[in-house]
Motif scaffolding. Sequence first.
Motif, PDB file in Angstrom:
ATOM      1  N   ASP A  64      11.269  -7.928  -2.631  1.00 14.13           N
ATOM      2  CA  ASP A  64      10.421  -7.082  -1.788  1.00 14.13           C
ATOM      3  C   ASP A  64      10.086  -5.767  -2.495  1.00 14.13           C
ATOM      4  N   GLN A  65      11.090  -5.120  -3.080  1.00 12.36           N
ATOM      5  CA  GLN A  65      10.863  -3.845  -3.751  1.00 12.36           C
ATOM      6  C   GLN A  65      10.073  -4.010  -5.049  1.00 12.36           C
ATOM      7  N   VAL A  66      10.324  -5.096  -5.764  1.00  7.45           N
ATOM      8  CA  VAL A  66       9.553  -5.367  -6.981  1.00  7.45           C
ATOM      9  C   VAL A  66       8.086  -5.585  -6.627  1.00  7.45           C
ATOM     10  N   LEU A  67       7.836  -6.402  -5.608  1.00  4.39           N
ATOM     11  CA  LEU A  67       6.464  -6.738  -5.246  1.00  4.39           C
ATOM     12  C   LEU A  67       5.700  -5.525  -4.727  1.00  4.39           C
ATOM     13  N   SER A  68       6.313  -4.745  -3.834  1.00  2.13           N
ATOM     14  CA  SER A  68       5.615  -3.593  -3.267  1.00  2.13           C
ATOM     15  C   SER A  68       5.305  -2.551  -4.334  1.00  2.13           C
ATOM     16  N   THR A  69       6.245  -2.301  -5.245  1.00  7.54           N
ATOM     17  CA  THR A  69       5.989  -1.327  -6.301  1.00  7.54           C
ATOM     18  C   THR A  69       5.003  -1.870  -7.329  1.00  7.54           C
ATOM     19  N   LEU A 112      -4.051   6.222   1.252  1.00  2.96           N
ATOM     20  CA  LEU A 112      -4.476   5.005   1.953  1.00  2.96           C
ATOM     21  C   LEU A 112      -3.730   3.788   1.411  1.00  2.96           C
ATOM     22  N   LEU A 113      -3.505   3.763   0.108  1.00  8.41           N
ATOM     23  CA  LEU A 113      -2.746   2.676  -0.504  1.00  8.41           C
ATOM     24  C   LEU A 113      -1.332   2.620   0.060  1.00  8.41           C
ATOM     25  N   ILE A 114      -0.694   3.756   0.200  1.00  8.86           N
ATOM     26  CA  ILE A 114       0.675   3.792   0.731  1.00  8.86           C
ATOM     27  C   ILE A 114       0.709   3.350   2.182  1.00  8.86           C
ATOM     28  N   ILE A 115      -0.294   3.736   2.956  1.00  7.42           N
ATOM     29  CA  ILE A 115      -0.373   3.265   4.336  1.00  7.42           C
ATOM     30  C   ILE A 115      -0.489   1.745   4.366  1.00  7.42           C
ATOM     31  N   ALA A 116      -1.347   1.197   3.492  1.00  3.11           N
ATOM     32  CA  ALA A 116      -1.521  -0.259   3.437  1.00  3.11           C
ATOM     33  C   ALA A 116      -0.217  -0.951   3.075  1.00  3.11           C
ATOM     34  N   LEU A 117       0.503  -0.421   2.097  1.00  6.80           N
ATOM     35  CA  LEU A 117       1.766  -1.021   1.686  1.00  6.80           C
ATOM     36  C   LEU A 117       2.822  -0.900   2.776  1.00  6.80           C
ATOM     37  N   SER A 118       2.877   0.236   3.441  1.00  6.01           N
ATOM     38  CA  SER A 118       3.854   0.439   4.512  1.00  6.01           C
ATOM     39  C   SER A 118       3.586  -0.482   5.694  1.00  6.01           C
ATOM     40  N   CYS A 119       2.306  -0.696   5.974  1.00 10.02           N
ATOM     41  CA  CYS A 119       1.943  -1.549   7.123  1.00 10.02           C
ATOM     42  C   CYS A 119       2.126  -3.033   6.818  1.00 10.02           C
ATOM     43  N   SER A 120       2.120  -3.409   5.545  1.00 12.01           N
ATOM     44  CA  SER A 120       2.190  -4.829   5.198  1.00 12.01           C
ATOM     45  C   SER A 120       3.534  -5.254   4.623  1.00 12.01           C
ATOM     46  N   LEU A 121       4.242  -4.335   3.952  1.00 14.72           N
ATOM     47  CA  LEU A 121       5.489  -4.699   3.273  1.00 14.72           C
ATOM     48  C   LEU A 121       6.643  -3.766   3.637  1.00 14.72           C
ATOM     49  N   GLY A 122       6.585  -3.179   4.810  1.00 15.07           N
ATOM     50  CA  GLY A 122       7.616  -2.218   5.184  1.00 15.07           C
ATOM     51  C   GLY A 122       8.760  -2.761   6.009  1.00 15.07           C
ATOM     52  N   LEU A 123       8.642  -3.976   6.524  1.00 15.22           N
ATOM     53  CA  LEU A 123       9.639  -4.501   7.469  1.00 15.22           C
ATOM     54  C   LEU A 123      10.993  -4.752   6.825  1.00 15.22           C
ATOM     55  N   ASN A 124      11.009  -5.368   5.670  1.00 13.19           N
ATOM     56  CA  ASN A 124      12.274  -5.833   5.089  1.00 13.19           C
ATOM     57  C   ASN A 124      13.211  -4.711   4.662  1.00 13.19           C
ATOM     58  N   THR A 125      12.670  -3.746   3.921  1.00 10.92           N
ATOM     59  CA  THR A 125      13.539  -2.722   3.321  1.00 10.92           C
ATOM     60  C   THR A 125      13.039  -1.297   3.506  1.00 10.92           C
ATOM     61  N   GLY A 126      11.970  -1.096   4.253  1.00 10.70           N
ATOM     62  CA  GLY A 126      11.487   0.256   4.464  1.00 10.70           C
ATOM     63  C   GLY A 126      10.494   0.746   3.441  1.00 10.70           C
ATOM     64  N   CYS A 127      10.162  -0.092   2.446  1.00 12.62           N
ATOM     65  CA  CYS A 127       9.089   0.223   1.506  1.00 12.62           C
ATOM     66  C   CYS A 127       9.321   1.533   0.744  1.00 12.62           C
ATOM     67  N   ALA A 128      10.496   1.661   0.133  1.00 16.22           N
ATOM     68  CA  ALA A 128      10.812   2.898  -0.601  1.00 16.22           C
ATOM     69  C   ALA A 128       9.916   3.069  -1.820  1.00 16.22           C
ATOM     70  N   MET A 129       9.927   2.093  -2.729  1.00 24.23           N
ATOM     71  CA  MET A 129       9.084   2.088  -3.925  1.00 24.23           C
ATOM     72  C   MET A 129       9.304   3.292  -4.832  1.00 24.23           C
ATOM     73  N   ASN A 130      10.426   3.962  -4.676  1.00 25.42           N
ATOM     74  CA  ASN A 130      10.646   5.220  -5.391  1.00 25.42           C
ATOM     75  C   ASN A 130      12.145   5.498  -5.491  1.00 25.42           C
ATOM     76  N   PRO A 131      12.743   5.354  -6.684  1.00 22.43           N
ATOM     77  CA  PRO A 131      14.186   5.592  -6.827  1.00 22.43           C
ATOM     78  C   PRO A 131      14.622   6.993  -6.400  1.00 22.43           C
ATOM     79  N   ALA A 132      13.854   8.016  -6.739  1.00 20.02           N
ATOM     80  CA  ALA A 132      14.233   9.384  -6.384  1.00 20.02           C
ATOM     81  C   ALA A 132      14.148   9.600  -4.883  1.00 20.02           C
ATOM     82  N   ARG A 133      13.091   9.064  -4.257  1.00 20.19           N
ATOM     83  CA  ARG A 133      12.906   9.221  -2.815  1.00 20.19           C
ATOM     84  C   ARG A 133      14.076   8.613  -2.038  1.00 20.19           C
TER      85      ARG A 133
END
Length: 295
Positions: free
Chosen positions: A164-169, A198-219
């Motif tokens: 999930d994290q590999v795909l979203s990032t 807008l890209l982040i909104i799209a990713l959050s709305c489509s790939l956010g369920l499983n792990t929260g869509c972090a996509m950012n080690p520092a975050r």
Amino acid sequence: MPSQKERTKKSLTQRLTLKSHVAKETVSEFLGTFIMIVLGCGSVAQAVLSRGHFGGIVTINIGFASAVVMAIYVTGGVSGGHINPAVSFAMCVFGRMEWFKFPFYVGAQFLGAFVGAAAVFGVYYDGLMAFADGKLLIVGENATAFIFATYPAPFISLPNAFVDQVLSTMFLLLIVFAIFDSRNIGVPRGLEPVVIGLLIIALSCSLGLNTGCAMNPARDLSPRLFTALAGWGFEVFTVGNNFWWIPVVGPMVGAFFGGLFYILFIQMHHSEPNSEVKAEPSENKLEKCELSVIM
């Protein structure tokens, strides 16, 4: 002729101005990541601590995306507004930033995220104390740890979470490469951060369920470490079957594949015969901001 006061003011400004480009970019990345965490995690805190009365999943998705947009607008002209080690990693791997800058960028990003988490904790301290009678919980209906870091859904396995994290990032970096590719359709200069939002909104709305869509080690890692030290305890690193490393390693892998796939499937196949020659000055000029992004 300038007055003594004006000369003193100018002299003070000159003394405070950083001379090193690396130092300027490091400070910029720190500030950008700080802004992203305060405004992004702040939007989560408002929704959670109000028990949905002052926000929900929609305001969180929009709030975090907007936080990224604001952070890039503040820092994009100096460091590019990477605010994400995965982005900086992709920049270095594909020759768009020198490797010696990588530790400075990443260190600033992790520190900015940690200080940002501390700021959110301070602003919402009373709310956190009132939310669960002074208890800082990681799981359950009164949990608050997920205000700061991401946690997996109960049904998700570690392999699925990693994918999930590999795909979203991967999608994040692939599309960011496209946004800043001057030989593609492109985005009007100055509006790139908005499109990234807008890209982040799209990713959050489509790939956010499983792990929260972090996509950012520092975050994810820095706020998680802050919660461990601030009272939630080091269980934040063990819950979810030791999930904590997934939002750290997964985005780095995804960033590599995102950049690679864009280059292999799109960038290499631009029809203009002298595209590489013509694009070179543009790429040098945009070294700092060509891959500005996120979360």
